[in-house]
Design a protein around this motif. Structure first.
Motif, PDB file in Angstrom:
ATOM      1  N   ILE A  61      -1.889  28.907 -20.648  1.00 59.49           N
ATOM      2  CA  ILE A  61      -2.589  30.095 -20.172  1.00 59.49           C
ATOM      3  C   ILE A  61      -1.754  30.797 -19.102  1.00 59.49           C
ATOM      4  O   ILE A  61      -1.612  32.031 -19.106  1.00 59.49           O
ATOM      5  CB  ILE A  61      -3.977  29.728 -19.611  1.00 59.49           C
ATOM      6  CG1 ILE A  61      -4.870  29.149 -20.705  1.00 59.49           C
ATOM      7  CG2 ILE A  61      -4.649  30.949 -18.988  1.00 59.49           C
ATOM      8  CD1 ILE A  61      -6.195  28.598 -20.190  1.00 59.49           C
TER       9      ILE A  61
ATOM     10  N   GLY B 235      -9.342  30.311 -18.343  1.00 64.44           N
ATOM     11  CA  GLY B 235      -9.434  28.929 -18.793  1.00 64.44           C
ATOM     12  C   GLY B 235     -10.854  28.499 -19.097  1.00 64.44           C
ATOM     13  O   GLY B 235     -11.658  29.276 -19.597  1.00 64.44           O
TER      14      GLY B 235
ATOM     15  N   GLN C 119     -12.366  33.364 -19.741  1.00 63.14           N
ATOM     16  CA  GLN C 119     -12.930  32.090 -19.343  1.00 63.14           C
ATOM     17  C   GLN C 119     -14.003  31.651 -20.339  1.00 63.14           C
ATOM     18  O   GLN C 119     -14.617  32.467 -21.026  1.00 63.14           O
ATOM     19  CB  GLN C 119     -13.584  32.200 -17.959  1.00 63.14           C
ATOM     20  CG  GLN C 119     -12.653  32.003 -16.787  1.00 63.14           C
ATOM     21  CD  GLN C 119     -12.452  30.528 -16.445  1.00 63.14           C
ATOM     22  OE1 GLN C 119     -13.051  29.636 -17.053  1.00 63.14           O
ATOM     23  NE2 GLN C 119     -11.609  30.271 -15.459  1.00 63.14           N
TER      24      GLN C 119
ATOM     25  N   ARG D 117     -14.298  34.076 -23.300  1.00 63.79           N
ATOM     26  CA  ARG D 117     -13.608  33.660 -24.516  1.00 63.79           C
ATOM     27  C   ARG D 117     -14.539  33.381 -25.693  1.00 63.79           C
ATOM     28  O   ARG D 117     -14.058  33.168 -26.810  1.00 63.79           O
ATOM     29  CB  ARG D 117     -12.777  32.399 -24.241  1.00 63.79           C
ATOM     30  CG  ARG D 117     -11.725  32.555 -23.181  1.00 63.79           C
ATOM     31  CD  ARG D 117     -10.806  31.350 -23.102  1.00 63.79           C
ATOM     32  NE  ARG D 117     -11.513  30.101 -22.841  1.00 63.79           N
ATOM     33  CZ  ARG D 117     -10.903  28.958 -22.563  1.00 63.79           C
ATOM     34  NH1 ARG D 117      -9.577  28.917 -22.497  1.00 63.79           N
ATOM     35  NH2 ARG D 117     -11.599  27.860 -22.338  1.00 63.79           N
TER      36      ARG D 117
ATOM     37  N   ASP E 259      -8.034  34.035 -25.422  1.00 64.33           N
ATOM     38  CA  ASP E 259      -7.305  33.335 -24.371  1.00 64.33           C
ATOM     39  C   ASP E 259      -5.950  33.987 -24.097  1.00 64.33           C
ATOM     40  O   ASP E 259      -5.291  34.514 -25.009  1.00 64.33           O
ATOM     41  CB  ASP E 259      -7.098  31.886 -24.831  1.00 64.33           C
ATOM     42  CG  ASP E 259      -6.576  30.986 -23.744  1.00 64.33           C
ATOM     43  OD1 ASP E 259      -7.379  30.372 -23.047  1.00 64.33           O
ATOM     44  OD2 ASP E 259      -5.330  30.901 -23.620  1.00 64.33           O
TER      45      ASP E 259
ATOM     46  N   HIS F  97      -6.504  24.011 -26.464  1.00 67.73           N
ATOM     47  CA  HIS F  97      -5.120  24.488 -26.439  1.00 67.73           C
ATOM     48  C   HIS F  97      -4.189  23.635 -27.290  1.00 67.73           C
ATOM     49  O   HIS F  97      -3.055  24.044 -27.542  1.00 67.73           O
ATOM     50  CB  HIS F  97      -4.630  24.640 -25.002  1.00 67.73           C
ATOM     51  CG  HIS F  97      -5.168  25.890 -24.376  1.00 67.73           C
ATOM     52  ND1 HIS F  97      -6.396  25.916 -23.771  1.00 67.73           N
ATOM     53  CD2 HIS F  97      -4.674  27.159 -24.322  1.00 67.73           C
ATOM     54  CE1 HIS F  97      -6.627  27.149 -23.339  1.00 67.73           C
ATOM     55  NE2 HIS F  97      -5.608  27.914 -23.667  1.00 67.73           N
TER      56      HIS F  97
ATOM     57  N   TYR G  27     -15.002  29.141 -29.977  1.00 68.38           N
ATOM     58  CA  TYR G  27     -13.745  29.895 -29.957  1.00 68.38           C
ATOM     59  C   TYR G  27     -13.237  30.122 -31.376  1.00 68.38           C
ATOM     60  O   TYR G  27     -12.807  31.227 -31.722  1.00 68.38           O
ATOM     61  CB  TYR G  27     -12.696  29.141 -29.138  1.00 68.38           C
ATOM     62  CG  TYR G  27     -11.496  30.005 -28.798  1.00 68.38           C
ATOM     63  CD1 TYR G  27     -11.498  30.799 -27.659  1.00 68.38           C
ATOM     64  CD2 TYR G  27     -10.384  30.061 -29.627  1.00 68.38           C
ATOM     65  CE1 TYR G  27     -10.420  31.614 -27.344  1.00 68.38           C
ATOM     66  CE2 TYR G  27      -9.305  30.870 -29.332  1.00 68.38           C
ATOM     67  CZ  TYR G  27      -9.327  31.644 -28.189  1.00 68.38           C
ATOM     68  OH  TYR G  27      -8.261  32.458 -27.909  1.00 68.38           O
TER      69      TYR G  27
END
Length: 333
Positions: free
Chosen positions: A46, A87, A118, A146, A168, A273, A298
Motif C-alpha cells: 500500500i 489499509g 480503508q 475499499r 486499494d 494483499h 473486496y
C-alpha cells in the motif's frame, strides 16, 4: 468494424485511483502520515502504491511520519493536505493507529484530511460512537473505502464526512514484472492472526509444511531490522535519514515477497494483499475469506473481473473455487 482492444481489469482499477485527484490535486503539498514500519508486506505494498501515486501525479510530500514519530501538536501550514495511509486498520482492532487517526482529525480541524482507501471494522459500539463524535466535527474530511460494507457504515454514521468507494492503493503498482518461471505448484499464504477465519482451516491443516504468512516470509535478522527501524523512529522523531533508510529497506522486503510468489504456479491466500500481489503479478490465485468478510467483500467489488483471481469457499473439507472465465472446479485439500 475496427477491433477495439479491451482494457485489462487491473488497469481499470489503477485508473480509478485517479479520482482521488479530485481532493488531492496534482502538485499539492501533503503530509503523508501513518506509513507502516513493520513486516506486514501488505501494508508495505500500500505504501509503495501510495508513493507511486504521489510521484505519478507530481504531488509533493513535504514530510512523512509513521505512528511512531508523528507529533499531533506540530504546526502544519493550512494549505498542506494531511494524507493518512490506507489499509485495514480503521476501527477498534488496531488501537494505536486508530488513536493517531482520531487525534489528527481532532487537532487539525481547519486542514483538509484525506484517509486513503480503508476497510472499516468495529467490534464495539462504544468505540464506534467515539470515532463518530470526533470525525463528524470536521468540515473537510474525506474517506475512501475499499468495500461496500465499510462504505455503508461510514455513510450511515459519519454524515459530515465525504465518503467514496475506491480500490486499494497497491493497484497503482500495476503491472509488477518478475523474472523466471514457476518451479513449484502451490503456495498457501495464510494469515495467522486475529483476522484468520474458519474457512482457511481446510487448507492450513493439510498443508502446514508449505504455508507462509508475512511474518514467516522474513527471517529473524530481517525482522530484527524492522524492529530497529521502529525503535529508531521513536527515539529520533522525524529523522529524514531514518525515513530514507526505511524506504530503501522496505523496497527489499517487498521485492523478497515478489521473488517468493514468482516461484509458484498458484497462490492460495487469506491475506488480502497476497491476493492483490498475485493479481499485480498476473499470477493465478485463490482468495480465502478472513474472519469478518473483508476479502470476499473486496473480491466482489473490485477483483472479480480479473481472470487470474478466484474466490474460495469450504464445502465438506474441500475448497470450492468460484473461478472467472473457466468452468467451476473443486480442489480437495
Amino acid at each position: 468494424m475496427p477491433n477495439v482492444q479491451q482494457i485489462h481489469p487491473m488497469s481499470e482499477l489503477k485508473q480509478r485511483l485517479e479520482q482521488i485527484l479530485e481532493v488531492i490535486p496534482p502538485r499539492s503539498k501533503v503530509y503523508y502520515i501513518d506509513y507502516p514500519v513493520h513486516s506486514n508486506c501488505g501494508d508495505l505494498l500500500i505504501m509503495k502504491g501510495t508513493e507511486a501515486f504521489f510521484k505519478d501525479n507530481q504531488i509533493q510530500v513535504i514530510q512523512r511520519f509513521s505512528v511512531y514519530d508523528f507529533d499531533e501538536r506540530m504546526d502544519i501550514p493550512r494549505d498542506h493536505i494531511l494524507v493518512l495511509h490506507g489499509g485495514g486498520n480503521f476501527g477498534d482492532l488496531y488501537v494505536m493507529h486508530q488513536n493517531l487517526r482520531e487525534k489528527i482529525v481532532e487537532n487539525y480541524p481547519h486542514h483538509r484530511i484525506v484517509l486513503l482507501p480503508q476497510t472499516v471494522y468495529y467490534q464495539s459500539e462504544e468505540a464506534l460512537r467515539q470515532t463518530v463524535s470526533i470525525f463528524n466535527k470536521h468540515k473537510d474530511l474525506h474517506l475512501y473505502l475499499r468495500d461496500e460494507k465499510s462504505f455503508q457504515l461510514i455513510s450511515d454514521h459519519f454524515p459530515n464526512c465525504k465518503a467514496r468507494l475506491m480500490p486499494d492503493m497497491a493497484h497503482q503498482l500495476w503491472p509488477i514484472p518478475f523474472k523466471g518461471s514457476p518451479s513449484k505448484e502451490r503456495l498457501n499464504f495464510l494469515r495467522m492472526d486475529i483476522e484468520a477465519g474458519d474457512e482457511q482451516a481446510a487448507v492450513a491443516s493439510q498443508m502446514q509444511d508449505n504455508t507462509l504468512d508475512w511474518h514467516t516470509l522474513y527471517n529473524r535478522y530481517e525482522r530484527k531490522l524492522v524492529q530497529w527501524a521502529g525503535g529508531g523512529l521513536r527515539r529520533m522523531k522525524g529523522s529524514k535519514l531514518l525515513q530514507l533508510g526505511w524506504r530503501l529497506y522496505s523496497d527489499y522486503l517487498v521485492n523478497k515477497a515478489i521473488r517468493r510468489f514468482a516461484k509458484y504456479e498458484t497462490i492460495y491466500t487469506s491475506r488480502l494483499h497476497g491476493h492483490i500481489l498475485s493479481c499485480l503479478m498476473a499470477k493465478p490465485n485463490v482468495l480465502i475469506d478472513n474472519s469478518y468478510g473483508k476479502n470476499s467483500g473486496y473480491y466482489h467489488l473490485w477483483t472479480h473481473k480479473v481472470n487470474t483471481a478466484n474466490l474460495a469457499e469450504t464445502i465438506s473439507g474441500s475448497i470450492s473455487v468460484k473461478p472467472n472465465y473457466r468452468e467451476k472446479q473443486t480442489i480437495t485439500v
